[in-house]
Design an enzyme around this catalytic site. Structure first.
Site, PDB file in Angstrom:
ATOM      1  N   ASP A 121       0.870  -1.178   0.000  1.00 57.38           N
ATOM      2  CA  ASP A 121       0.000   0.000   0.000  1.00 57.38           C
ATOM      3  C   ASP A 121       0.907   1.228   0.000  1.00 57.38           C
ATOM      4  O   ASP A 121       1.763   1.358   0.894  1.00 57.38           O
ATOM      5  CB  ASP A 121      -0.873  -0.046   1.266  1.00 57.38           C
ATOM      6  CG  ASP A 121      -1.902   1.066   1.322  1.00 57.38           C
ATOM      7  OD1 ASP A 121      -1.625   2.164   0.789  1.00 57.38           O
ATOM      8  OD2 ASP A 121      -2.965   0.842   1.914  1.00 57.38           O
ATOM      9  N   VAL A 122       0.742   2.130  -0.969  1.00 53.10           N
ATOM     10  CA  VAL A 122       1.663   3.276  -1.058  1.00 53.10           C
ATOM     11  C   VAL A 122       1.499   4.259   0.097  1.00 53.10           C
ATOM     12  O   VAL A 122       2.320   5.151   0.269  1.00 53.10           O
ATOM     13  CB  VAL A 122       1.540   4.042  -2.402  1.00 53.10           C
ATOM     14  CG1 VAL A 122       1.957   3.171  -3.571  1.00 53.10           C
ATOM     15  CG2 VAL A 122       0.158   4.641  -2.604  1.00 53.10           C
ATOM     16  N   TYR A 128      -9.060  15.544  -6.190  1.00 55.95           N
ATOM     17  CA  TYR A 128      -8.280  14.817  -7.199  1.00 55.95           C
ATOM     18  C   TYR A 128      -7.412  15.783  -7.996  1.00 55.95           C
ATOM     19  O   TYR A 128      -6.203  15.581  -8.174  1.00 55.95           O
ATOM     20  CB  TYR A 128      -9.241  14.053  -8.110  1.00 55.95           C
ATOM     21  CG  TYR A 128      -8.563  13.279  -9.206  1.00 55.95           C
ATOM     22  CD1 TYR A 128      -7.865  12.110  -8.927  1.00 55.95           C
ATOM     23  CD2 TYR A 128      -8.601  13.722 -10.527  1.00 55.95           C
ATOM     24  CE1 TYR A 128      -7.226  11.395  -9.934  1.00 55.95           C
ATOM     25  CE2 TYR A 128      -7.974  13.013 -11.535  1.00 55.95           C
ATOM     26  CZ  TYR A 128      -7.283  11.858 -11.239  1.00 55.95           C
ATOM     27  OH  TYR A 128      -6.662  11.159 -12.242  1.00 55.95           O
ATOM     28  N   THR A 153     -11.066   2.705 -17.851  1.00 58.15           N
ATOM     29  CA  THR A 153     -10.636   1.802 -16.779  1.00 58.15           C
ATOM     30  C   THR A 153     -11.746   1.798 -15.729  1.00 58.15           C
ATOM     31  O   THR A 153     -12.713   2.567 -15.829  1.00 58.15           O
ATOM     32  CB  THR A 153      -9.339   2.308 -16.100  1.00 58.15           C
ATOM     33  OG1 THR A 153      -9.642   3.561 -15.466  1.00 58.15           O
ATOM     34  CG2 THR A 153      -8.204   2.508 -17.084  1.00 58.15           C
TER      35      THR A 153
HETATM   36  N1  LIG Z   1      -8.688   6.474 -15.956  1.00 52.57           N
HETATM   37  C1  LIG Z   1      -8.513   7.746 -16.264  1.00 52.57           C
HETATM   38  O1  LIG Z   1      -9.324   8.339 -16.994  1.00 52.57           O
HETATM   39  C2  LIG Z   1      -7.318   8.502 -15.764  1.00 52.57           C
HETATM   40  C3  LIG Z   1      -7.050   9.739 -16.337  1.00 52.57           C
HETATM   41  C4  LIG Z   1      -5.945  10.472 -15.914  1.00 52.57           C
HETATM   42  C5  LIG Z   1      -5.122   9.954 -14.936  1.00 52.57           C
HETATM   43  N2  LIG Z   1      -5.401   8.748 -14.377  1.00 52.57           N
HETATM   44  C6  LIG Z   1      -4.480   8.272 -13.351  1.00 52.57           C
HETATM   45  O2  LIG Z   1      -3.921   7.044 -13.736  1.00 52.57           O
HETATM   46  C7  LIG Z   1      -3.655   6.254 -12.603  1.00 52.57           C
HETATM   47  C8  LIG Z   1      -4.294   4.898 -12.782  1.00 52.57           C
HETATM   48  O3  LIG Z   1      -5.656   5.068 -13.028  1.00 52.57           O
HETATM   49  P1  LIG Z   1      -6.578   3.898 -13.608  1.00 52.57           P
HETATM   50  O4  LIG Z   1      -7.590   4.542 -14.433  1.00 52.57           O
HETATM   51  O5  LIG Z   1      -5.746   2.819 -14.169  1.00 52.57           O
HETATM   52  O6  LIG Z   1      -7.270   3.433 -12.248  1.00 52.57           O
HETATM   53  P2  LIG Z   1      -7.639   2.019 -11.647  1.00 52.57           P
HETATM   54  O7  LIG Z   1      -8.010   1.072 -12.731  1.00 52.57           O
HETATM   55  O8  LIG Z   1      -8.592   2.276 -10.551  1.00 52.57           O
HETATM   56  O9  LIG Z   1      -6.231   1.524 -11.030  1.00 52.57           O
HETATM   57  C9  LIG Z   1      -5.703   2.161  -9.909  1.00 52.57           C
HETATM   58  C10 LIG Z   1      -4.465   1.397  -9.494  1.00 52.57           C
HETATM   59  O10 LIG Z   1      -3.917   2.008  -8.313  1.00 52.57           O
HETATM   60  C11 LIG Z   1      -3.753   1.008  -7.311  1.00 52.57           C
HETATM   61  N3  LIG Z   1      -3.901   1.603  -5.988  1.00 52.57           N
HETATM   62  C12 LIG Z   1      -4.921   2.347  -5.527  1.00 52.57           C
HETATM   63  N4  LIG Z   1      -4.698   2.713  -4.245  1.00 52.57           N
HETATM   64  C13 LIG Z   1      -3.490   2.175  -3.916  1.00 52.57           C
HETATM   65  C14 LIG Z   1      -2.699   2.187  -2.733  1.00 52.57           C
HETATM   66  N5  LIG Z   1      -3.102   2.816  -1.619  1.00 52.57           N
HETATM   67  N6  LIG Z   1      -1.527   1.527  -2.740  1.00 52.57           N
HETATM   68  C15 LIG Z   1      -1.104   0.867  -3.838  1.00 52.57           C
HETATM   69  N7  LIG Z   1      -1.803   0.817  -4.987  1.00 52.57           N
HETATM   70  C16 LIG Z   1      -2.981   1.465  -5.006  1.00 52.57           C
HETATM   71  C17 LIG Z   1      -4.852  -0.017  -7.629  1.00 52.57           C
HETATM   72  O11 LIG Z   1      -4.538  -1.284  -7.122  1.00 52.57           O
HETATM   73  P3  LIG Z   1      -5.126  -1.939  -5.780  1.00 52.57           P
HETATM   74  O12 LIG Z   1      -6.560  -1.499  -5.662  1.00 52.57           O
HETATM   75  O13 LIG Z   1      -4.914  -3.377  -6.030  1.00 52.57           O
HETATM   76  O14 LIG Z   1      -4.253  -1.405  -4.697  1.00 52.57           O
HETATM   77  C18 LIG Z   1      -4.774  -0.040  -9.147  1.00 52.57           C
HETATM   78  O15 LIG Z   1      -3.702  -0.860  -9.569  1.00 52.57           O
HETATM   79  C19 LIG Z   1      -4.191   7.029 -11.398  1.00 52.57           C
HETATM   80  O16 LIG Z   1      -3.143   7.715 -10.782  1.00 52.57           O
HETATM   81  C20 LIG Z   1      -5.160   8.010 -12.031  1.00 52.57           C
HETATM   82  O17 LIG Z   1      -5.282   9.182 -11.276  1.00 52.57           O
HETATM   83  C21 LIG Z   1      -6.477   7.998 -14.765  1.00 52.57           C
END
Ligand SMILES: NC(=O)c1ccc[n+]([C@@H]2O[C@H](COP(=O)([O-])OP(=O)(O)OC[C@H]3O[C@@H](n4cnc5c(N)ncnc54)[C@H](OP(=O)(O)O)[C@@H]3O)[C@@H](O)[C@H]2O)c1
Length: 258
Positions: A70-71, A164, A198
């Site tokens: 967990d980060v 966010y 996602t």
């Molecule tokens: N989807 C979008 O439209 C979008 C756009 C811009 C930026 N982003 C950024 O891209 C990144 C990934 O987003 P995503 O869309 O792929 O989201 P996602 O599918 O919800 O994945 C989030 C990832 O973060 C991990 N995570 C969450 N809390 C954590 C914690 N406390 N410790 C360790 N790992 C943790 C989750 O794994 P576990 O739950 O297994 O821990 C998962 O692997 C994020 O930083 C998000 O802000 C996303």
């Protein structure tokens, strides 16, 4: 001067630790870094999903290990770096992808615990990993690259997502400052995706009127696939970006361009 060609995009012999690698963008980045030659330490909280990422990489001929952590927990991050280094060798590349966004609404309805939770994962968690990485690279007199997965919400405001957007703007500030502070040994860049398909965006995609409103603002007229974000991480992690640091690389289908 190096020969022209794709060699500068190769990550052969590099070790990359990717947070948020259990699904979504982080998983796509882990898979793409491995395809470019890196050995990958995949970090997130869910063991089973991490194992699936590792299996995907191994079945494509790559090398990876799962580092459940967990980060937001200092000892878990330290143990994950130790496990990565024991299994794969010194970490050359850190991708800070782990993130969360449980709030969508009027900022006046936001409770401070939710604000603090979002900041603790998206900002402090990323800093904790960057600091651990920076210390280790410094101790071995090495070099490396950090790719912070920010968001288009790190460069423009997004209504109803105040904590966010605050966390991602702060991540961009952290990126620029560490880039200056840690140059020339460590390059630090941010990757700013627009809307990506996602789990993270499932809620907005399921709400037809919000989804249609968002699409109107995206010149490419669709959300991205996670794979469309991952190539930019490979670029920023490797020698092709050897003179790029402190940059925010936007990959958003044109969202922030107008
Ligand atoms: N989807 C979008 O439209 C979008 C756009 C811009 C930026 N982003 C950024 O891209 C990144 C990934 O987003 P995503 O869309 O792929 O989201 P996602 O599918 O919800 O994945 C989030 C990832 O973060 C991990 N995570 C969450 N809390 C954590 C914690 N406390 N410790 C360790 N790992 C943790 C989750 O794994 P576990 O739950 O297994 O821990 C998962 O692997 C994020 O930083 C998000 O802000 C996303």
């Amino acid at each position: 001067m190096s020969e022209p060609g794709l060699d500068r995009f190769s990550l052969d012999g590099r070790v990359a630790l990717v947070t948020g690698a259990s699904r979504g963008i982080g998983e796509a980045i882990a898979v793409e870094l491995a395809a470019a030659g890196a050995s990958v330490a995949a970090l997130a909280r869910s063991d089973d999903d991490l194992d699936a990422t590792v299996e995907r990489i191994e079945s494509a001929g790559g090398e990876a290990i799962a580092c459940p952590a967990d980060v937001t927990v200092e000892e878990e991050v330290r143990a994950a770096f130790d496990a990565a280094e024991d299994a794969l060798g010194p970490v050359d590349v850190l991708v800070n992808d782990a993130g969360t966004n449980p709030f969508f609404g009027d900022a006046r309805d936001l409770d401070i615990d939710t604000w603090e939770h979002i900041l603790s994962v998206n900002l402090t968690g990323a800093f904790r990993c960057a600091a651990a990485f920076g210390r280790r690279v410094g101790e071995r007199d090495g070099s490396g690259a950090v790719v912070n997965v920010a968001s288009v919400g790190g460069v423009v405001g997004l209504p109803y997502q105040t904590p966010y957007v605050a966390s991602k703007h702060a991540m961009v500030g952290m990126t620029r400052t560490l880039a200056v502070e840690w140059a020339p040994e460590i390059r630090v860049n941010a990757l700013a995706p627009g809307y990506v398909e996602t789990e993270f965006t499932a809620g907005v995609r399921e709400n037809e009127s919000i989804y249609e409103d968002l699409l109107r603002d995206i010149p490419q007229d669709r959300f991205a696939d996670p794979e469309e974000i991952a190539g930019a991480a490979v670029y920023l992690a490797g020698d092709a970006a050897s003179y790029t640091t402190g940059e925010v690389h936007v990959v958003d289908g044109g969202y922030a361009a107008h």
